[in-house]
Design an enzyme around this catalytic site. Structure first.
Site, PDB file in Angstrom:
ATOM      1  N   HIS A   1      -3.279  -2.290   5.011  1.00  0.00           N
ATOM      2  CA  HIS A   1      -4.681  -1.550   3.768  1.00  0.00           C
ATOM      3  C   HIS A   1      -5.465  -0.356   4.642  1.00  0.00           C
ATOM      4  O   HIS A   1      -6.062   0.357   4.444  1.00  0.00           O
ATOM      5  CB  HIS A   1      -5.134  -2.336   3.166  1.00  0.00           C
ATOM      6  CG  HIS A   1      -5.161  -1.174   2.030  1.00  0.00           C
ATOM      7  ND1 HIS A   1      -6.870  -1.123   1.323  1.00  0.00           N
ATOM      8  CD2 HIS A   1      -4.318  -0.864   0.792  1.00  0.00           C
ATOM      9  CE1 HIS A   1      -6.550  -0.503  -0.527  1.00  0.00           C
ATOM     10  NE2 HIS A   1      -5.755  -0.794  -0.233  1.00  0.00           N
TER      11      HIS A   1
ATOM     12  N   LYS B   1      -6.355   2.619   6.760  1.00  0.00           N
ATOM     13  CA  LYS B   1      -6.643   4.043   6.798  1.00  0.00           C
ATOM     14  C   LYS B   1      -7.588   4.654   7.847  1.00  0.00           C
ATOM     15  O   LYS B   1      -8.806   4.812   8.558  1.00  0.00           O
ATOM     16  CB  LYS B   1      -7.330   4.600   5.907  1.00  0.00           C
ATOM     17  CG  LYS B   1      -6.357   4.327   4.535  1.00  0.00           C
ATOM     18  CD  LYS B   1      -7.100   3.362   3.556  1.00  0.00           C
ATOM     19  CE  LYS B   1      -7.033   3.268   2.253  1.00  0.00           C
ATOM     20  NZ  LYS B   1      -5.717   1.829   1.786  1.00  0.00           N
TER      21      LYS B   1
ATOM     22  N   LYS C   1     -14.831   2.747  -1.987  1.00  0.00           N
ATOM     23  CA  LYS C   1     -14.653   2.011  -1.596  1.00  0.00           C
ATOM     24  C   LYS C   1     -16.622   1.819  -0.486  1.00  0.00           C
ATOM     25  O   LYS C   1     -15.595   1.867   0.698  1.00  0.00           O
ATOM     26  CB  LYS C   1     -13.681   0.799  -0.314  1.00  0.00           C
ATOM     27  CG  LYS C   1     -12.649   1.125  -1.105  1.00  0.00           C
ATOM     28  CD  LYS C   1     -11.316   2.224  -0.483  1.00  0.00           C
ATOM     29  CE  LYS C   1      -9.946   1.945  -0.873  1.00  0.00           C
ATOM     30  NZ  LYS C   1      -9.635   1.214  -2.388  1.00  0.00           N
TER      31      LYS C   1
ATOM     32  N   HIS D   1     -11.843   5.998  -6.124  1.00  0.00           N
ATOM     33  CA  HIS D   1     -10.839   4.431  -5.590  1.00  0.00           C
ATOM     34  C   HIS D   1     -11.394   4.120  -4.206  1.00  0.00           C
ATOM     35  O   HIS D   1     -11.588   4.211  -2.966  1.00  0.00           O
ATOM     36  CB  HIS D   1      -9.777   5.336  -5.083  1.00  0.00           C
ATOM     37  CG  HIS D   1      -8.816   4.648  -4.623  1.00  0.00           C
ATOM     38  ND1 HIS D   1      -8.229   5.012  -2.759  1.00  0.00           N
ATOM     39  CD2 HIS D   1      -7.590   3.912  -4.481  1.00  0.00           C
ATOM     40  CE1 HIS D   1      -7.218   4.061  -2.566  1.00  0.00           C
ATOM     41  NE2 HIS D   1      -7.149   3.554  -3.391  1.00  0.00           N
TER      42      HIS D   1
END
Length: 497
Positions: free
Chosen positions: A230, A232, A417, A415
């Protein structure tokens, strides 16, 4: 004898025998692997209530990552850490010291925790730019790719073969054609619709691409869909890096009719934090190479060192790049979140698309709010995964009832975090506030210790409130009984979501 046969072949007895056999199989299946009690009971519920479907789901989503893969990851990580310590002693010593000035007691303690638990040394003098809009982020990324001279290393959960995906791929192909080393690591499940053929021309030009810990037949030979890369990450020439919540896909540009505007947070970093990001990428790349036989990455090579082009970072942000995943039980990112929440004195603001905390984080949020800290959490107004969103609504209601302020972002899909606290500490990365990010996904976050950056992230949060609805007890009381049932039911499955 015939009476006994008739008795045991009665439909009710057949059902009872099947149920009992399924229960025994479910207990054996769930308890033979070590897992926490909440996850154990959740899977036991699924396997018991859904005899055939449940075991099929468990086959693909319930089995833990193999011991072979865990060993491979730990071995690779140890090799890289040893190499960093041996090859870059001066850099390590300079930037692994806990700063005594311009860092709060809370910050120093958190820095020490990450040093001890993850060997995440602190880097200083980093320049940080914040992106909250996909168009601006991708324009910057494409510009940096086109200006790359030495290497481009990209790691994304989603690399979708759509318009923006093709634009970035073309830029990578052009870079490879002019002699830049290009390596792409992507998650096979997250990059739905993207096949190995998508990167064929890139490899013909000298670049490399591979799916994280996957071979071409991974979904058949190793059907474990529950563990995703997950992260990036982008590292360009050792000078420029990207980390945050955006993946590569048109929906992240707000082009999806389902989601509308896409609100995310990403960082562009220049400075010695790139050294940690490069190390993280190399661990993931080389671990995957053990299966795919692609060329390994030796980060001790001079061109991978940060600031190789003699550009000097003159920023003020101290950063630790922190990773977590199912290869470790330390759950360092989650514990970092816990520590920030528990030690916040003035405020802690959180943005997350999925709010499914485990008991430890849930209690930390409530205790902090009850102690007078301004605890605010922002979640989306719409689901991208139905069960996950219903569970998010359940926990939102529970937190509101216990003094935490929860807001619903109404201007598209949220979206981001992010966690920011007391104008001193912040975190931006890939990890959500949920079970999956804490225990199942491979995640990467930048924990930052800088007053200006924290204040900027705080200002962004407060500005986002203009597009939010505060969720109150009355809001939840007015929901239908059917919706409340779905929220309660989804909450029971939350450790498996």
């Amino acid at each position: 004898m015939s009476a006994i046969i008739i008795f045991i072949t009665h439909p009710l007895w057949i059902i009872a025998i099947i149920f009992f056999a399924n229960l025994i199989a479910a207990i054996w299946t769930v308890f033979r692997e070590k897992r926490d009690i909440a996850t154990t009971w959740a899977w036991l519920l699924v396997l018991t209530l859904l005899p055939i479907i449940g075991f099929t789901l468990y086959l693909f989503a319930g089995r833990k990552i193999s011991n072979e893969q865990i060993f491979s990851m730990k071995k690779e990580q140890q090799e890289q850490i040893t190499k960093l310590a041996n090859e870059q002693k001066s850099l390590w010593n300079k930037h692994s010291l806990i700063p005594s000035e311009k860092t709060t007691d809370t910050g120093r303690a958190l820095i020490h925790f990450f040093l001890e638990s993850e060997d995440a040394f602190i880097t200083q003098d980093n320049q940080v730019e914040i992106f909250t809009d996909g168009k601006e982020k991708f324009e910057s990324l494409l510009r940096d790719i086109k200006n790359a001279k030495h290497h481009i290393h990209i790691e994304y959960y989603s690399f979708i073969a759509d318009d923006i995906g093709n634009k970035i791929l073309k830029a990578l192909e052009e870079a490879a054609a002019r002699g830049v080393e290009v390596r792409v690591l992507y998650d096979l499940f997250g990059s739905h619709g993207t096949t190995y053929k998508f990167f064929k021309h890139l490899e013909e030009l000298g670049g490399y691409a591979q799916a994280f810990i996957s071979a071409s037949k991974a979904l058949i030979s190793t059907p474990r869909l529950n563990y995703h890369d997950h992260r990036k990450l982008v590292i360009i020439d050792g000078n420029i890096g990207y980390i945050g919540g955006f993946n590569i896909g048109d929906q992240y540009l707000g082009k999806s009719p389902k989601f509308g505007y896409w609100r995310d947070t990403h960082l562009r970093i220049k400075g010695f934090a790139l050294f940690e990001m490069q190390a993280r990428f190399s661990m993931d790349w080389n671990t995957t190479c053990r299966k795919t036989k692609k060329p390994r990455l030796d980060i001790s090579t001079k061109k991978y060192m940060p600031m190789d082009s003699n550009e000097q970072a003159n920023g003020s942000t101290r950063i630790q790049i922190v990773s977590s995943g199912p290869d470790s039980e330390r759950q360092s990112i989650k514990r970092g979140y816990q520590y920030i929440i528990a030690n916040a004195k003035d405020y802690v603001y959180i943005q997350t698309p999925y709010l499914i905390p485990d008991d430890s984080v849930l209690e930390a949020l409530i205790i902090s709010a009850k102690a007078g800290t301004d605890v605010r959490i922002m979640i989306p107004c719409m689901p991208d995964h139905v069960f996950v969103y219903r569970a998010t609504q359940f926990y939102a209601k529970y937190l509101v009832e216990n003094g935490v302020k929860v807001y619903q972002y109404d201007n598209g899909f949220l979206h981001a975090k992010t966690v920011v606290s007391d104008d001193h500490i912040s975190s931006v990365g890939s990890a959500n506030m949920d079970f999956r990010s804490f225990k199942l996904n491979f995640e990467g976050n930048a924990f930052c210790y800088d007053d200006k950056l924290s204040k900027d992230l705080k200002a962004i949060f407060l500005k986002d409130l203009d597009n939010c609805t505060e969720l109150t007890t009355e809001f939840f009381d007015n929901q239908s009984s059917w919706l409340k049932f779905k929220q309660y039911f989804s909450r029971l499955l939350s450790p498996t979501l």
